[in-house]
Design a protein around this motif. Sequence first.
Motif, PDB file in Angstrom:
ATOM      1  N   ALA A 111       0.850  -1.194   0.000  1.00  0.00           N
ATOM      2  CA  ALA A 111       0.000   0.000   0.000  1.00  0.00           C
ATOM      3  C   ALA A 111       0.880   1.236   0.000  1.00  0.00           C
ATOM      4  CB  ALA A 111      -0.906   0.000   1.226  1.00  0.00           C
ATOM      5  N   GLU A 112       0.263   2.387  -0.251  1.00  0.00           N
ATOM      6  CA  GLU A 112       0.999   3.648  -0.281  1.00  0.00           C
ATOM      7  C   GLU A 112       0.983   4.372   1.060  1.00  0.00           C
ATOM      8  OE1 GLU A 112      -0.435   5.943  -3.548  1.00  0.00           O
ATOM      9  OE2 GLU A 112       0.419   4.594  -5.060  1.00  0.00           O
ATOM     10  N   ALA A 113       0.377   3.772   2.056  1.00  0.00           N
ATOM     11  CA  ALA A 113       0.372   4.343   3.405  1.00  0.00           C
ATOM     12  C   ALA A 113       0.397   3.197   4.410  1.00  0.00           C
ATOM     13  CB  ALA A 113      -0.860   5.220   3.620  1.00  0.00           C
ATOM     14  N   ALA A 114       0.932   3.474   5.580  1.00  0.00           N
ATOM     15  CA  ALA A 114       1.005   2.461   6.626  1.00  0.00           C
ATOM     16  C   ALA A 114      -0.319   2.373   7.364  1.00  0.00           C
ATOM     17  CB  ALA A 114       2.130   2.810   7.597  1.00  0.00           C
ATOM     18  N   ASP A 115      -0.868   1.163   7.476  1.00  0.00           N
ATOM     19  CA  ASP A 115      -2.099   1.000   8.250  1.00  0.00           C
ATOM     20  C   ASP A 115      -1.749   0.662   9.701  1.00  0.00           C
ATOM     21  OD1 ASP A 115      -1.382  -1.692   8.275  1.00  0.00           O
ATOM     22  OD2 ASP A 115      -2.925  -2.305   6.851  1.00  0.00           O
ATOM     23  N   LYS A 139       5.050  10.988  11.295  1.00  0.00           N
ATOM     24  CA  LYS A 139       5.332  12.176  10.482  1.00  0.00           C
ATOM     25  C   LYS A 139       6.567  11.949   9.611  1.00  0.00           C
ATOM     26  CE  LYS A 139       3.325  15.629  13.621  1.00  0.00           C
ATOM     27  NZ  LYS A 139       3.616  16.842  14.450  1.00  0.00           N
ATOM     28  N   ILE A 140       7.576  11.289  10.166  1.00  0.00           N
ATOM     29  CA  ILE A 140       8.773  10.983   9.383  1.00  0.00           C
ATOM     30  C   ILE A 140       8.412  10.058   8.227  1.00  0.00           C
ATOM     31  CG2 ILE A 140      11.039   9.876   9.427  1.00  0.00           C
ATOM     32  CD1 ILE A 140      11.254  10.754  12.386  1.00  0.00           C
ATOM     33  N   LEU A 141       7.652   9.018   8.518  1.00  0.00           N
ATOM     34  CA  LEU A 141       7.242   8.062   7.487  1.00  0.00           C
ATOM     35  C   LEU A 141       6.497   8.765   6.358  1.00  0.00           C
ATOM     36  CD1 LEU A 141       5.906   5.133   9.713  1.00  0.00           C
ATOM     37  CD2 LEU A 141       8.047   5.158   8.420  1.00  0.00           C
ATOM     38  N   GLY A 142       5.670   9.726   6.714  1.00  0.00           N
ATOM     39  CA  GLY A 142       4.853  10.416   5.715  1.00  0.00           C
ATOM     40  C   GLY A 142       5.548  11.579   5.044  1.00  0.00           C
ATOM     41  N   ALA A 146       6.324   6.607  -0.501  1.00  0.00           N
ATOM     42  CA  ALA A 146       6.861   5.307  -0.101  1.00  0.00           C
ATOM     43  C   ALA A 146       5.802   4.235  -0.280  1.00  0.00           C
ATOM     44  CB  ALA A 146       7.326   5.347   1.353  1.00  0.00           C
ATOM     45  N   LEU A 147       6.256   3.002  -0.296  1.00  0.00           N
ATOM     46  CA  LEU A 147       5.378   1.836  -0.331  1.00  0.00           C
ATOM     47  C   LEU A 147       5.548   1.070   0.975  1.00  0.00           C
ATOM     48  CD1 LEU A 147       6.100   0.572  -3.960  1.00  0.00           C
ATOM     49  CD2 LEU A 147       4.165   1.972  -3.180  1.00  0.00           C
ATOM     50  N   TYR A 148       4.450   0.465   1.439  1.00  0.00           N
ATOM     51  CA  TYR A 148       4.445  -0.254   2.702  1.00  0.00           C
ATOM     52  C   TYR A 148       3.989  -1.684   2.447  1.00  0.00           C
ATOM     53  CZ  TYR A 148       4.994   4.375   4.634  1.00  0.00           C
ATOM     54  OH  TYR A 148       5.486   5.621   4.916  1.00  0.00           O
ATOM     55  N   LEU A 163       9.459   0.909   1.530  1.00  0.00           N
ATOM     56  CA  LEU A 163      10.342   1.250   0.415  1.00  0.00           C
ATOM     57  C   LEU A 163      10.130   2.719   0.069  1.00  0.00           C
ATOM     58  CD1 LEU A 163      12.372  -0.181  -1.589  1.00  0.00           C
ATOM     59  CD2 LEU A 163      10.508  -0.081  -3.250  1.00  0.00           C
ATOM     60  N   ALA A 164      11.114   3.566   0.398  1.00  0.00           N
ATOM     61  CA  ALA A 164      11.050   4.977   0.027  1.00  0.00           C
ATOM     62  C   ALA A 164      11.295   5.118  -1.472  1.00  0.00           C
ATOM     63  CB  ALA A 164      12.097   5.771   0.810  1.00  0.00           C
TER      64      ALA A 164
END
Length: 250
Positions: A111-115, A139-142, A146-148, A163-164
Amino acid sequence: MFEELMRAGWPAIEEIPVDGWLARFSGGVTQRANSVLPLAASADMTAALEQVEKLYADRGLPVVFQVGEQDTELDRVLDARGYASGSPTVVQTAVVDIVLAALGTHQVDVAEAADAAWLGLWWAVDGRGDAAALAVAEKILGGGPALYGTIRDARGAAAVGRLALVGEWGGLYCLAVRPDMRRRGLGAAVLAGLLTSGRERGITRSWLQVRAENAGARRLYQRAGYTDAAHYHYRSHRRQEPVQGVHAEA
């Protein structure tokens, strides 16, 4: 080049330029996002050091420098100033097609965001600190695209990774496997799933950072086709108590 890739792949919440250096702040969460990155030689190293030491003291953070192989003079000065050396890290790179040929195809949810399940496992395995530290980490992750990747079983998330996406490069971060599911190839499977999805988005090369003493992870990455490209370590000077939520490395 690698410094800029890593900066984009794991961006700090706040950055302040100081005479060729970049002072980074993110509430104490992860060394990388709370360290000084020397992008160029300082014209007045003594003055620059005094300035960054004040910046970190004002935020209640230990002063940390990310020191690359090319930063020999800075490393010498920091050593003489009492900065302790630690967290030796290897930057490795690989061609995506070579890695995928070595690892094969695996079923991974991407996915394109972390759940919540992704965040829960990563923080349980690699997190430091309380809910406030986790909020900073989110906030750092976003901070960039990136792909999760997640592999699930009956108990929920069994393995995760990030994966950034930085141009044609994909940077591997946050690879974590639930303790009861380790040594089953799930880390390699998450890596393969992320790179497969990344290749569909145009990445052709990949990088990662791994602690020099992490022999197991280095064996995995070597089998996958990654080779050493650079080395760095951290220099830290603690004039006050460390802030909660600091990871050893990200």
